[in-house]
Scaffold this active site. Structure first.
Site, mmCIF file in Angstrom:
data_model
loop_
_atom_site.group_PDB
_atom_site.id
_atom_site.type_symbol
_atom_site.label_atom_id
_atom_site.label_comp_id
_atom_site.label_asym_id
_atom_site.label_seq_id
_atom_site.Cartn_x
_atom_site.Cartn_y
_atom_site.Cartn_z
ATOM 1 N N CYS A 86 0.813 -1.220 0.000
ATOM 2 C CA CYS A 86 0.000 0.000 0.000
ATOM 3 C C CYS A 86 0.847 1.270 0.000
ATOM 4 O O CYS A 86 0.302 2.372 -0.122
ATOM 5 C CB CYS A 86 -0.901 0.045 1.237
ATOM 6 S SG CYS A 86 -1.926 -1.400 1.511
ATOM 7 N N HIS A 104 -5.972 1.715 5.496
ATOM 8 C CA HIS A 104 -6.534 0.884 4.422
ATOM 9 C C HIS A 104 -7.253 -0.308 5.037
ATOM 10 O O HIS A 104 -6.661 -1.059 5.807
ATOM 11 C CB HIS A 104 -5.416 0.408 3.495
ATOM 12 C CG HIS A 104 -5.872 -0.529 2.421
ATOM 13 N ND1 HIS A 104 -7.022 -0.311 1.679
ATOM 14 C CD2 HIS A 104 -5.345 -1.698 1.952
ATOM 15 C CE1 HIS A 104 -7.166 -1.289 0.803
ATOM 16 N NE2 HIS A 104 -6.177 -2.158 0.957
ATOM 17 N N HIS A 106 -10.073 -3.735 4.551
ATOM 18 C CA HIS A 106 -10.711 -4.715 3.670
ATOM 19 C C HIS A 106 -12.093 -5.074 4.219
ATOM 20 O O HIS A 106 -12.528 -6.212 4.134
ATOM 21 C CB HIS A 106 -9.852 -5.975 3.553
ATOM 22 C CG HIS A 106 -8.682 -5.830 2.643
ATOM 23 N ND1 HIS A 106 -7.895 -6.897 2.282
ATOM 24 C CD2 HIS A 106 -8.153 -4.749 2.010
ATOM 25 C CE1 HIS A 106 -6.929 -6.480 1.465
ATOM 26 N NE2 HIS A 106 -7.069 -5.181 1.289
ATOM 27 N N GLU A 127 -27.017 10.769 11.178
ATOM 28 C CA GLU A 127 -26.256 11.507 12.184
ATOM 29 C C GLU A 127 -24.748 11.272 12.099
ATOM 30 O O GLU A 127 -23.950 12.195 12.290
ATOM 31 C CB GLU A 127 -26.763 11.135 13.580
ATOM 32 C CG GLU A 127 -26.105 11.882 14.732
ATOM 33 C CD GLU A 127 -26.457 13.365 14.783
ATOM 34 O OE1 GLU A 127 -25.796 14.090 15.547
ATOM 35 O OE2 GLU A 127 -27.383 13.806 14.053
ATOM 36 N N HIS A 183 -12.543 -4.669 -3.300
ATOM 37 C CA HIS A 183 -11.245 -4.692 -2.620
ATOM 38 C C HIS A 183 -11.325 -4.099 -1.214
ATOM 39 O O HIS A 183 -11.135 -4.795 -0.230
ATOM 40 C CB HIS A 183 -10.233 -3.925 -3.490
ATOM 41 C CG HIS A 183 -8.851 -3.848 -2.929
ATOM 42 N ND1 HIS A 183 -7.738 -3.702 -3.723
ATOM 43 C CD2 HIS A 183 -8.381 -3.863 -1.656
ATOM 44 C CE1 HIS A 183 -6.654 -3.664 -2.968
ATOM 45 N NE2 HIS A 183 -7.019 -3.746 -1.710
#
EC number: 4.2.1.109
Length: 225
Positions: A86, A104, A106, A127, A183
């Protein structure tokens, strides 16, 4: 400017990244070695390794990079660790948004929403939208505002998402997140606290939206007050 902590401090990235990885694992966001976390402190960028059990990462297994994306400190372990796939996507957030952290996940909610939507996920009049900051104005969204999270197409290799993610970030300057179809999702903010809050709120909203769809409820209700 972010605070500078000694390595013994619980909020030093060497300690904080493993803690957050464990929490993400418990939430189902970083299982099967998936997901990733990066936090900036001072001039350094701290990044979790790739292809490891995220709930078992230790402080001595974190990579340290500089602004040029060069590794300035390898993990202090005999394990043959690999830097996160990443990494170039995290640096999109650092370079294009001046972020202090990029996360990140998943999450299953993210993946399902990416299948239910075409180019964007949009939702209003909930909200929890208030917990998300407009990346351009730096102000929190309001109850009546519409949260918009753009979607890009997945690729075979994570690094190949770098250009499309950057282009998407330019097209959506107000967004603090990008969904990757089938992904997961990248979320960033000025601090790790704000990024963590944003990813929690967005995932909540996506989970809620999935349930709303099964009940025939609109994500952007017309005429709502």
């Amino acid at each position: 400017m972010s605070d500078i902590f000694p390595e013994s401090h619980p909020e030093h990235p060497l300690n904080l990244i493993p803690e957050l990885c464990r929490k993400f694992y418990d939430l189902g966001w970083a299982t099967g070695t998936g997901g990733g976390i990066s936090i900036k402190m001072g001039e350094n960028y701290y990044i979790a390794p790739s292809g490891v059990q995220k709930e078992r990462i230790m402080p001595n297994e974190i990579f340290v990079l500089n602004a040029s994306q060069d590794v300035v400190e390898e993990p202090r372990t005999e394990k043959q660790l690999k830097i996160s796939e990443c990494t170039p996507l995290f640096f999109n957030a650092y370079r294009l948004r001046g972020a202090g952290a990029c996360l990140h996940t998943h999450s299953a909610n993210c993946v399902l929403i990416s299948l239910l939507c075409d180019r964007e996920f949009r939702i209003s009049h909930i909200e929890m939208i208030k917990g998300i900051i407009n990346n351009e104005t730096k102000k929190a969204l309001g109850f009546r505002d519409t949260l918009v999270v753009p979607i890009i197409e997945n690729t075979d290799f994570e690094k190949d998402l770098t250009a499309s993610m950057a282009e998407c970030m330019v097209r959506y300057p107000e967004s603090c997140a990008v969904l990757v179809r089938r992904h997961g999702m990248y979320v960033w903010s000025d601090t790790w606290q704000k990024a963590k809050g944003a990813v929690e709120c967005i995932d909540y909203l996506m989970g809620l939206a999935i349930r709303m769809r099964t009940l025939g409820l609109e994500w952007e209700p017309k005429g709502a007050k």
